[in-house]
Design a protein around this motif. Structure first.
Motif, short mmCIF file in Angstrom:
data_model
loop_
_atom_site.label_atom_id
_atom_site.label_comp_id
_atom_site.label_asym_id
_atom_site.label_seq_id
_atom_site.Cartn_x
_atom_site.Cartn_y
_atom_site.Cartn_z
N ILE A 1 -0.19 0.04 4.99
CA ILE A 1 -0.39 -0.85 3.85
C ILE A 1 0.92 -1.59 3.61
O ILE A 1 2.00 -0.98 3.58
CB ILE A 1 -0.77 -0.06 2.58
CG1 ILE A 1 -2.11 0.68 2.78
CG2 ILE A 1 -0.87 -1.01 1.37
CD1 ILE A 1 -2.45 1.63 1.65
N THR B 1 2.68 -4.45 0.95
CA THR B 1 2.45 -5.13 -0.33
C THR B 1 3.67 -5.91 -0.80
O THR B 1 4.80 -5.42 -0.75
CB THR B 1 2.02 -4.15 -1.43
OG1 THR B 1 1.84 -4.87 -2.65
CG2 THR B 1 3.02 -3.04 -1.64
N THR C 1 -3.65 0.48 -8.47
CA THR C 1 -3.40 -0.05 -7.13
C THR C 1 -2.79 1.00 -6.21
O THR C 1 -3.20 1.17 -5.06
CB THR C 1 -2.48 -1.28 -7.21
OG1 THR C 1 -3.13 -2.31 -7.96
CG2 THR C 1 -2.13 -1.81 -5.83
N SER D 1 -4.17 3.04 -2.99
CA SER D 1 -3.36 3.03 -1.76
C SER D 1 -3.20 4.44 -1.19
O SER D 1 -3.37 4.67 0.02
CB SER D 1 -1.99 2.42 -2.04
OG SER D 1 -2.11 1.09 -2.48
N LEU E 1 3.14 3.15 3.60
CA LEU E 1 3.04 2.00 2.71
C LEU E 1 4.41 1.33 2.67
O LEU E 1 5.42 1.98 2.41
CB LEU E 1 2.61 2.41 1.32
CG LEU E 1 2.43 1.29 0.29
CD1 LEU E 1 1.34 1.65 -0.73
CD2 LEU E 1 3.74 0.98 -0.46
#
Length: 207
Positions: free
Chosen positions: A133, A135, A150, A154, A164
């Protein structure tokens, strides 16, 4: 459960090019500054620092929150395996339309939706869990509740051995990551407008 966002799969149909991305980015930043992290796309220095540690052979399902005009999306697609899938999720339909128009790659799925709905989008398209992920959405300007939702999503969709990656102007995200991941590493990139914190979070704690 009914949803109000579009989770259909619409592929880009033109060349992999910027197509006026800076102008689109500036217009969206001026229109909705609280939802767009920066008026300027990520620099190549930020992209390199963010993506260099990734094990690309195992990046089969990649989710990107807040792709904007797609400089990072293009870098991800350049590195990802041929049989992989990039799910780019952005609240702005202008940004997702721009991605579809300028990136010709069947691996790209650009969806106008909240980041917290990523689990529904993956389920809709039969993609299972995410291996990575990424972001850039600004946690410093969103509500505490939306930020928590969020990152809860995740942690829930990320593979146990996944990661992430977040690039942020401020450090608001740091305690949220610490609550939901077993390991968080930080660094800083000066050669970007604006300079950014980089976070790498691993070992998600499932809710």
């Amino acid at each position: 459960m009914a949803t109000s966002f579009d989770i259909s799969d619409k592929e880009g149909t033109s060349r992999n090019r910027d197509g006026g991305g800076l102008q689109v980015s500036i217009r969206e930043f001026l229109r909705r500054p609280n939802l767009v992290g920066s008026a300027f796309p990520a620099s190549r220095y930020l992209v390199k620092a963010l993506l260099q540690p990734v094990d690309w052979m195992n990046a089969r399902v990649v989710v990107e929150f807040g792709p904007g005009t797609g400089p990072l999306s293009r870098a991800l697609l350049e590195r990802m395996p041929r049989d992989s899938r990039l799910v780019a999720i952005d609240l702005s339909r202008r940004f997702t339309r721009h991605l579809r128009r300028t990136i010709e790659d069947s691996r790209l799925l650009a969806v106008p939706a909240p980041a917290a709905s990523a689990d529904l989008i993956l389920e809709k398209h039969g993609l299972g869990s995410a291996d990575l992920i990424v972001t850039g959405i600004p946690f410093s300007t969103m509500s505490a509740e939306e930020g928590a939702r969020t990152l809860d999503t995740s942690a829930r969709i990320l593979q146990r051995r996944g990661a992430l990656l977040a690039y942020q102007m401020r450090s608001t995200i740091a305690p949220l990551l610490a609550e939901r991941f077993g390991g968080v590493e930080t660094s800083y990139v000066w050669r970007n407008i604006p300079p950014c914190h980089i976070y790498r979070a691993e070992r998600p704690r499932k809710a």
